[in-house]
Write a protein that holds these residues in place. Structure first.
Motif, PDB file in Angstrom:
ATOM      1  N   LEU A  61     -16.420  50.134  39.028  1.00 14.83           N
ATOM      2  CA  LEU A  61     -15.480  50.631  38.651  1.00 14.83           C
ATOM      3  C   LEU A  61     -14.077  49.329  39.295  1.00 14.83           C
ATOM      4  CD1 LEU A  61     -15.782  53.782  40.734  1.00 14.83           C
ATOM      5  CD2 LEU A  61     -14.977  53.482  38.248  1.00 14.83           C
TER       6      LEU A  61
ATOM      7  N   ARG B 244     -21.852  55.078  30.137  1.00 18.22           N
ATOM      8  CA  ARG B 244     -21.912  56.610  29.073  1.00 18.22           C
ATOM      9  C   ARG B 244     -23.163  56.651  28.919  1.00 18.22           C
ATOM     10  NH1 ARG B 244     -17.465  54.570  25.555  1.00 18.22           N
ATOM     11  NH2 ARG B 244     -18.832  53.533  25.126  1.00 18.22           N
TER      12      ARG B 244
ATOM     13  N   ARG C 229     -13.952  46.533  35.913  1.00 19.98           N
ATOM     14  CA  ARG C 229     -13.496  47.517  35.080  1.00 19.98           C
ATOM     15  C   ARG C 229     -11.638  48.259  34.687  1.00 19.98           C
ATOM     16  NH1 ARG C 229     -16.331  49.326  31.092  1.00 19.98           N
ATOM     17  NH2 ARG C 229     -14.867  51.367  30.960  1.00 19.98           N
ATOM     18  N   ARG C 230     -11.848  48.213  36.485  1.00 15.87           N
ATOM     19  CA  ARG C 230     -10.081  48.652  36.813  1.00 15.87           C
ATOM     20  C   ARG C 230      -9.703  47.128  36.643  1.00 15.87           C
ATOM     21  NH1 ARG C 230     -11.005  53.140  41.018  1.00 15.87           N
ATOM     22  NH2 ARG C 230     -11.612  54.669  39.663  1.00 15.87           N
TER      23      ARG C 230
ATOM     24  N   GLY D  61      -8.429  46.939  32.912  1.00 15.46           N
ATOM     25  CA  GLY D  61      -7.387  47.425  32.588  1.00 15.46           C
ATOM     26  C   GLY D  61      -8.479  48.783  32.371  1.00 15.46           C
ATOM     27  N   GLU D  62      -9.976  48.159  31.929  1.00 14.95           N
ATOM     28  CA  GLU D  62     -10.103  49.221  30.885  1.00 14.95           C
ATOM     29  C   GLU D  62     -10.569  50.869  31.979  1.00 14.95           C
ATOM     30  OE1 GLU D  62     -13.779  46.102  29.585  1.00 14.95           O
ATOM     31  OE2 GLU D  62     -14.416  47.603  31.018  1.00 14.95           O
ATOM     32  N   GLN D  63     -10.713  51.446  30.569  1.00 16.95           N
ATOM     33  CA  GLN D  63     -10.421  53.440  31.411  1.00 16.95           C
ATOM     34  C   GLN D  63     -12.105  53.313  31.910  1.00 16.95           C
ATOM     35  OE1 GLN D  63      -8.793  54.973  31.672  1.00 16.95           O
ATOM     36  NE2 GLN D  63      -7.153  55.683  30.133  1.00 16.95           N
ATOM     37  N   CYS D  64     -11.787  54.372  33.311  1.00 17.93           N
ATOM     38  CA  CYS D  64     -13.878  54.423  34.207  1.00 17.93           C
ATOM     39  C   CYS D  64     -12.928  55.795  34.232  1.00 17.93           C
ATOM     40  CB  CYS D  64     -13.327  53.616  35.278  1.00 17.93           C
ATOM     41  SG  CYS D  64     -12.889  52.140  35.421  1.00 17.93           S
TER      42      CYS D  64
ATOM     43  N   GLU E   5     -20.367  50.869  29.772  1.00 16.67           N
ATOM     44  CA  GLU E   5     -19.092  51.858  30.186  1.00 16.67           C
ATOM     45  C   GLU E   5     -19.401  53.086  30.346  1.00 16.67           C
ATOM     46  OE1 GLU E   5     -19.382  48.767  27.537  1.00 16.67           O
ATOM     47  OE2 GLU E   5     -20.094  50.190  27.028  1.00 16.67           O
TER      48      GLU E   5
END
Length: 195
Positions: A185, A126, A188-189, A192-195, A124
């Motif tokens: 990116l 992090r 993930r986009r 529909g995931e937040q980046c 993710e």
């Protein structure tokens, strides 16, 4: 790197992406010390054991090296107290809890050469576990890079092939890919995931 083994040292091998050769580099460095007649041991968290039930670490491409699997950094400290190895390798450091930071610091302060290898970030994006603190304490840092499976550029991120429901999901090529920032990116986009 040339250095005197009469005092401790913290050497961290890291990458943002999987399949960058962190474990391979750890094994290479430990073998170099063994060739120089230094005593050495490698540890890995039991949860990170892959490809075999033997007491070894195994790289994604099949290179094997004897290792001790532990559940806690305190087991590493205990082992070092009894056996007094010159060199202590720690593979998959990101999977140990934050007490690994104090353990590594204590080992180096006692004169051990510590080589810790770990993934610096989660899929993710992090910071991963205790790696930020280990990087801050390191006497030397080596960053290694994988190859993005989408475009072939240097990979700096692990990309989970499916959306994760847990923070830590151990796996290999069936669960993760190495990707550059752009392809990470985009993937993930697309989900529909937040980046």
């Amino acid at each position: 790197m040339h250095r005197n083994l009469n005092y401790g040292w913290i050497d961290v091998i890291t990458s943002g992406s999987m399949y960058a050769g962190k474990t391979t580099e750890l094994i290479r460095r430990v073998r170099t010390f063994i060739l120089a007649k230094r005593t050495a041991v490698v540890f890995q968290p039991r949860m990170a054991k892959r490809y075999t039930d033997d007491e070894v670490i195994v790289t994604h491409d099949g290179l094997r090296f004897e290792a001790v699997h532990t559940d806690s950094p305190l087991e590493i400290l205990w082992y070092a107290e009894i056996h007094k190895p010159d060199v202590i390798g720690i593979d998959e450091a990101q999977f140990y809890d934050v007490s690994l930071v104090d353990t590594v610091q204590e080992l180096a302060n006692r004169g051990h050469y510590v080589i810790a290898a770990g993934l610096s970030q989660t899929s993710e994006g992090r910071p991963f576990g205790c790696m930020p603190q280990l990087l801050a304490l390191a006497d030397s840092i080596t960053s290694v890079y994988g190859v993005c499976v989408v475009c072939g550029e240097p990979a700096t991120k692990p990309f989970a092939l499916t959306a994760k429901t847990e923070d830590v999901v151990v796996g290999g090529g069936e669960k993760y890919e190495a990707r550059c920032r752009k392809c990470w990116l985009e993937g993930r986009r697309a989900r529909g995931e937040q980046c």
